[in-house]
Design an enzyme around this catalytic site. Structure first.
Site, PDB file in Angstrom:
ATOM      1  N   ARG A 129       0.831  -1.211   0.000  1.00 24.02           N
ATOM      2  CA  ARG A 129       0.000   0.000   0.000  1.00 24.02           C
ATOM      3  C   ARG A 129       0.862   1.256   0.000  1.00 24.02           C
ATOM      4  O   ARG A 129       0.531   2.247  -0.681  1.00 24.02           O
ATOM      5  CB  ARG A 129      -0.922  -0.026   1.229  1.00 24.02           C
ATOM      6  CG  ARG A 129      -1.863   1.166   1.325  1.00 24.02           C
ATOM      7  CD  ARG A 129      -2.919   0.960   2.393  1.00 24.02           C
ATOM      8  NE  ARG A 129      -3.606   2.211   2.695  1.00 24.02           N
ATOM      9  CZ  ARG A 129      -3.536   2.853   3.855  1.00 24.02           C
ATOM     10  NH1 ARG A 129      -2.815   2.341   4.849  1.00 24.02           N
ATOM     11  NH2 ARG A 129      -4.180   3.983   4.036  1.00 24.02           N
ATOM     12  N   HIS A 133       0.533   3.926  -2.923  1.00 24.06           N
ATOM     13  CA  HIS A 133       0.059   5.282  -2.665  1.00 24.06           C
ATOM     14  C   HIS A 133       1.094   6.348  -2.999  1.00 24.06           C
ATOM     15  O   HIS A 133       0.721   7.444  -3.403  1.00 24.06           O
ATOM     16  CB  HIS A 133      -0.383   5.416  -1.202  1.00 24.06           C
ATOM     17  CG  HIS A 133      -1.745   4.864  -0.962  1.00 24.06           C
ATOM     18  ND1 HIS A 133      -2.643   5.418  -0.080  1.00 24.06           N
ATOM     19  CD2 HIS A 133      -2.374   3.781  -1.491  1.00 24.06           C
ATOM     20  CE1 HIS A 133      -3.767   4.715  -0.080  1.00 24.06           C
ATOM     21  NE2 HIS A 133      -3.618   3.701  -0.922  1.00 24.06           N
ATOM     22  N   TRP A 272     -10.689  -8.376   2.346  1.00 19.07           N
ATOM     23  CA  TRP A 272     -11.387  -8.710   1.106  1.00 19.07           C
ATOM     24  C   TRP A 272     -11.444 -10.220   0.882  1.00 19.07           C
ATOM     25  O   TRP A 272     -12.375 -10.714   0.269  1.00 19.07           O
ATOM     26  CB  TRP A 272     -10.686  -8.068  -0.091  1.00 19.07           C
ATOM     27  CG  TRP A 272     -10.822  -6.604  -0.225  1.00 19.07           C
ATOM     28  CD1 TRP A 272     -11.761  -5.920  -0.958  1.00 19.07           C
ATOM     29  CD2 TRP A 272      -9.974  -5.593   0.342  1.00 19.07           C
ATOM     30  NE1 TRP A 272     -11.562  -4.572  -0.873  1.00 19.07           N
ATOM     31  CE2 TRP A 272     -10.462  -4.327  -0.077  1.00 19.07           C
ATOM     32  CE3 TRP A 272      -8.854  -5.634   1.165  1.00 19.07           C
ATOM     33  CZ2 TRP A 272      -9.866  -3.128   0.292  1.00 19.07           C
ATOM     34  CZ3 TRP A 272      -8.254  -4.434   1.543  1.00 19.07           C
ATOM     35  CH2 TRP A 272      -8.759  -3.201   1.115  1.00 19.07           C
TER      36      TRP A 272
END
Length: 374
Positions: A129, A133, A272
C-alpha cells in the site's frame, strides 16, 4: 516459518471449490481456528488487537545524495561518518550494483519473517500500500507526483486521509534505511513493495532504481488517490489521470487480495479475502461468485458477503462487476490466475515507474530478484 505459511494458504485455496468462493463447511474448518492455533499451522491469523502506533519521524538525512542513474552515493572511509571531512578519510562515489540492491531485498524479506505480529501476520500488505500510494499521486498532464520524491515523509501529504496508517510501513523501513543509507527513500519504498508482493507468493516484478528524494515543496495535493466510496466514473477519472485503461484498472484492483481495512484509518473494516497475506486471484472469484449486500453497521457504506459475513467489498470493488467493460476483465482474471499474475506484474511495474526520470538506456537493465522462499 511465515513463508511456509503462505505456501500452505495458497495450497488450501487451490484445493477448495470456488462455487461460492469457499463453501461454508470449508470456512468453518479452515478459518475459525483460534489465533494461536492458526498461526502455529499457517503463521497467518486475523489480528483483533489495535495496531501499535509510532511516530513518523522525518528523516531528510545526508543519505539522500542520489545523483541519478542507478543511484550514486557520496561516502567517506575512515571512521564511518558521512561527509565529515575528518583527517585520514578518503571520499569517493559509491555506485550500487545488483548485489547491493539484492542485499536490501533480503534485509526487507528477513524483517517480514521476523516481524509477523502486524495485522494478519505480515507487514507485506501495508508495504504494498505504501508503494502504491506514493506512486498513485502521479498526474500525467502536469508531470507531478509519483514515486520519485518520497514526499509522503512530510505533512501535509503524509496526513492525507488516503495515507492514514502508512506511518507503520514507513517506520518499518527505517532500520533498513539506516543500514543502507545510500538508497533513497523513494527507491526503498518501491523495492519494499516488490519484495512484499514476491514474498507473498505473487509474480516477479522487475525493479529499476533511480528515484531521488525531494523536499516538502514537491508534496502533492490531496484527492489524487482513489475514493473507495465512489463508482466507475471516479475510477476512470483517477486512473485515467495516470494513463491507465480499463484492463489496467481491473488488474491493479487485484491488489485488494491483500490486507484489510481499518475503522481508525479509512473508516471501513475487514479483509477482502480469506488469505490476506497471499497474492491470489480470489478477489475476482469472490466478486463474481459470492453474493454481496450492504452491511448494516454504524460506519461508511460497504458490502459484506452473505455466506460468512466476515469479508467486505468497497463500492469501488463492486463497481468492477456492475460495469460491463470492467466485468469482462474480472471474469478473465477469475478464470486464469496466470493471466492475472502476468497483467498485474506489468501494470504494477508501470505504476511504480510513473514520472521517474530514469537514466537513458536503463529500461534494458531492470533487476529481477529471486524470492527468498522460492
Amino acid at each position: 516459518m511465515a513463508s511456509a505459511a503462505r505456501t500452505f494458504a495458497r495450497a488450501a485455496i487451490k484445493s477448495t471449490p470456488s462455487t461460492s468462493a469457499f463453501k461454508t463447511s470449508a470456512r468453518n474448518s479452515a478459518f475459525t481456528l483460534s489465533r494461536h492455533t492458526f498461526r502455529q499451522q499457517s503463521r497467518r491469523g486475523y489480528a483483533s488487537e489495535p495496531t501499535k502506533s509510532s511516530s513518523a519521524g522525518l528523516y531528510i538525512g545526508i543519505g539522500a545524495l542520489a545523483l541519478g542513474g542507478a543511484g550514486y552515493y557520496a561516502y567517506t572511509q575512515g571512521n564511518g561518518s558521512l561527509l565529515s571531512g575528518s583527517a585520514g578519510e578518503t571520499t569517493g562515489i559509491f555506485t550500487p550494483k545488483f548485489e547491493d540492491y539484492e542485499k536490501v531485498y533480503k534485509e526487507i524479506a528477513e524483517l517480514l519473517e521476523e516481524k509477523d505480529e502486524y495485522d494478519d501476520g505480515s507487514y507485506g500488505p501495508v508495504l504494498v500500500r505504501l508503494a502504491w500510494h506514493c506512486s498513485g499521486t502521479y498526474d500525467a498532464e502536469t508531470g507531478t507526483g509519483g514515486s520519485n520524491g518520497a514526499t509522503m515523509r512530510f505533512a501535509p501529504e503524509g496526513d492525507h486521509g488516503a495515507n492514514a496508517g502508512l506511518v507503520a510501513a514507513r517506520d518499518f523501513l527505517e532500520p533498513v534505511k539506516a543500514k543502507f543509507p545510500w538508497i533513497s527513500y523513494s527507491d526503498l519504498w518501491i523495492l519494499a513493495g516488490i519484495v512484499s508482493i514476491q514474498e507473498m507468493q505473487g509474480p516477479s516484478i522487475p525493479y529499476r532504481p533511480g528515484r531521488v528524494d525531494k523536499d516538502l515543496s514537491a508534496c502533492t495535493p490531496d484527492g489524487r488517490l482513489p475514493d473507495a466510496s465512489q463508482g466507475n466514473k471516479h475510477l476512470r477519472a483517477i486512473f485515467g489521470r495516470m494513463g491507465f485503461n480499463d484492463q489496467e484498472i481491473v488488474a491493479l484492483s487485484g491488489a485488494h487480495a491483500l490486507g484489510r481495512c481499518h475503522t481508525d484509518r479509512s473508516g471501513f473494516e475487514g479483509p477482502w479475502t480469506f488469505s490476506p497475506t497471499v497474492v491470489t486471484n480470489e478477489y475476482y472469484k469472490l466478486l463474481l461468485n459470492e453474493k454481496w449486500s450492504w452491511r448494516k453497521w454504524n460506519g461508511p457504506k460497504q458490502y459484506e458477503d452473505k455466506t460468512s459475513k466476515s469479508l467486505m467489498m468497497l463500492p469501488t470493488d463492486v463497481a468492477l462487476v456492475s460495469d460491463k467493460a470492467f466485468k469482462t476483465y474480472v471474469e478473465k482474471y477469475a478464470k486464469d490466475e496466470g493471466l492475472f499474475f502476468k497483467d498485474f506484474a506489468a501494470v504494477i511495474n508501470k505504476l511504480f515507474e510513473l514520472g521517474v526520470p530514469f537514466a537513458e538506456g536503463s529500461e534494458n537493465s531492470k533487476m529481477v530478484f529471486k524470492p527468498t522462499n522460492a
